[in-house]
Design a protein around this motif. Structure first.
Motif, PDB file in Angstrom:
ATOM      1  N   ALA A 168      75.285 -12.124   4.383  1.00 20.31           N
ATOM      2  CA  ALA A 168      76.694 -12.439   4.153  1.00 20.31           C
ATOM      3  C   ALA A 168      77.268 -13.263   5.301  1.00 20.31           C
ATOM      4  O   ALA A 168      78.107 -14.144   5.089  1.00 20.31           O
ATOM      5  CB  ALA A 168      77.496 -11.153   3.970  1.00 20.31           C
ATOM      6  N   ILE A 169      76.818 -12.983   6.520  1.00 18.61           N
ATOM      7  CA  ILE A 169      77.266 -13.772   7.671  1.00 18.61           C
ATOM      8  C   ILE A 169      76.811 -15.206   7.511  1.00 18.61           C
ATOM      9  O   ILE A 169      77.546 -16.153   7.813  1.00 18.61           O
ATOM     10  CB  ILE A 169      76.725 -13.166   8.977  1.00 18.61           C
ATOM     11  CG1 ILE A 169      77.258 -11.748   9.173  1.00 18.61           C
ATOM     12  CG2 ILE A 169      77.097 -14.042  10.171  1.00 18.61           C
ATOM     13  CD1 ILE A 169      76.721 -11.060  10.420  1.00 18.61           C
ATOM     14  N   ASN A 170      75.577 -15.385   7.038  1.00 14.39           N
ATOM     15  CA  ASN A 170      75.060 -16.719   6.798  1.00 14.39           C
ATOM     16  C   ASN A 170      75.932 -17.473   5.798  1.00 14.39           C
ATOM     17  O   ASN A 170      76.225 -18.666   5.970  1.00 14.39           O
ATOM     18  CB  ASN A 170      73.628 -16.617   6.296  1.00 14.39           C
ATOM     19  CG  ASN A 170      72.890 -17.937   6.291  1.00 14.39           C
ATOM     20  OD1 ASN A 170      72.036 -18.176   5.452  1.00 14.39           O
ATOM     21  ND2 ASN A 170      73.193 -18.811   7.240  1.00 14.39           N
ATOM     22  N   GLY A 171      76.356 -16.776   4.747  1.00 14.00           N
ATOM     23  CA  GLY A 171      77.240 -17.390   3.763  1.00 14.00           C
ATOM     24  C   GLY A 171      78.571 -17.792   4.366  1.00 14.00           C
ATOM     25  O   GLY A 171      79.118 -18.866   4.050  1.00 14.00           O
ATOM     26  N   VAL A 172      79.102 -16.956   5.254  1.00 12.09           N
ATOM     27  CA  VAL A 172      80.373 -17.271   5.916  1.00 12.09           C
ATOM     28  C   VAL A 172      80.223 -18.494   6.807  1.00 12.09           C
ATOM     29  O   VAL A 172      81.066 -19.405   6.796  1.00 12.09           O
ATOM     30  CB  VAL A 172      80.868 -16.062   6.738  1.00 12.09           C
ATOM     31  CG1 VAL A 172      82.086 -16.442   7.577  1.00 12.09           C
ATOM     32  CG2 VAL A 172      81.208 -14.896   5.816  1.00 12.09           C
ATOM     33  N   VAL A 173      79.130 -18.530   7.600  1.00 15.03           N
ATOM     34  CA  VAL A 173      78.914 -19.663   8.505  1.00 15.03           C
ATOM     35  C   VAL A 173      78.851 -20.970   7.728  1.00 15.03           C
ATOM     36  O   VAL A 173      79.455 -21.977   8.120  1.00 15.03           O
ATOM     37  CB  VAL A 173      77.627 -19.464   9.331  1.00 15.03           C
ATOM     38  CG1 VAL A 173      77.289 -20.726  10.117  1.00 15.03           C
ATOM     39  CG2 VAL A 173      77.781 -18.288  10.285  1.00 15.03           C
TER      40      VAL A 173
END
Length: 321
Positions: A168-173
């Motif tokens: 999910a962090i990857n998606g945010v970045v």
């Protein structure tokens, strides 16, 4: 092996002309072929949020800034993951994959010893400063978004052995770049537009990028104790999740394009959705059936082209409206 040993070849196992700067090693560190395709996403956001083409000055500064930003963040990923990448390669041997966009030059050149850690850090710092200066010049909010992206990218890497939800962090970045582009052309973008833009990019990133990218490393990751979607969920569930996320992204694209300040016409936003479906859903469905590395690579490569396809549709809209 040092960068000067890799001047004319894309592999650390081939001889090279000594004494020359090996740009391809640094481009591999920043995954530049992939990064260039990623530039289409903030370009789409700028057109959609600005309602048309920005001024020539903003376009020029924006191009330099987004290139510098993606170059820096991708390099940061390899720098933070340096020790874990090196340990995985030492324990499992060479990565023999082919036809994979992120391995166009060489995958993880830092871990392979193609350049030193200080050299990689200097490369990152140069592009990070260039991106920060450009972002601040466009809008100070963009500079803060860049800093947030670097912090979150570091957290994403450090959580490798902690939780698969780091995806999910990857998606945010990945969504932060388009959000920054929106603020570059509109100081006060609609919160609803930003929410729709974020959801569109986030879903595409998880389904078309994160899951198929981690697919290749699943066996290594499992042995290393890494927590990724394919490792934790298994291939069957991870592939179905990829399909669901891609469908969600395609559905979200239609109201986003139609209701944005650019007001894309119905035939064109429908064309973007249909062409996008033709591009990404067949390889995604094939991955569900085969669960093979080759099909994961095919999905990753084709999904990487999706923002460029949408950008072409937006340019057509500008030409015909």
């Amino acid at each position: 092996m040092r960068p000067t040993d890799l001047a004319t070849h894309g592999s650390p196992h081939q001889p090279a002309t000594p004494g020359r700067f090996a740009l391809t090693v640094y481009l591999a560190l920043s995954r530049t072929p992939h990064g260039l395709l990623d530039l289409a996403t903030p370009f789409c956001a700028a057109l959609l949020c600005g309602g048309g083409l920005p001024s020539a000055g903003i376009i020029a500064l924006g191009c330099v800034t987004v290139f510098a930003g993606y170059t820096a963040v991708y390099a940061l990923n390899d720098i933070v993951d340096y020790r874990s990448d090196k340990k995985q390669m030492e324990n499992s041997g060479e990565d023999a994959r082919c036809n994979y966009l992120d391995a166009a030059f060489i995958r993880h050149p830092l871990a392979h010893g193609c350049l030193t850690l200080p050299e990689a850090v200097l490369w990152f710092v140069f592009w990070a400063i260039a991106a920060f200066v450009g972002a601040y010049s466009l809008n100070p909010v963009c500079a803060w978004i860049l800093i947030a992206g670097c912090v979150l990218e570091t957290a994403y890497c450090l959580l490798l052995t902690v939780t698969h939800l780091r995806a999910a962090i990857n998606g945010v970045v990945k969504a932060l770049g388009p959000l920054a582009a929106s603020f570059a052309v509109n100081p006060h973008p609609s919160p609803w537009f930003l929410a729709g833009l974020f959801a569109w990019v986030f879903a595409w990133e998880i389904g078309g990028q994160n899951i198929p990218a981690d697919w290749h490393d699943a066996s290594r990751d499992a042995a290393f104790g890494a927590r990724t979607m394919p490792v934790v969920l298994g291939y069957a569930k991870a592939s179905r999740l990829a399909v669901a996320c891609l469908i969600a992204s395609l559905l979200l694209s239609m109201p986003l394009l139609a209701l944005s300040p650019l007001a894309v016409s119905a035939p064109l936003w429908l064309a973007a959705a249909v062409l996008g479906a033709i591009l990404v859903l067949p390889p995604a469905a094939k991955l569900v059936r085969s669960q093979s590395d080759a099909d994961a690579a095919a999905l990753f490569n084709r999904a990487s082209c999706y923002p460029a396809l949408v950008l072409v549709v937006l340019v057509v809209h500008l030409l015909v409206r």
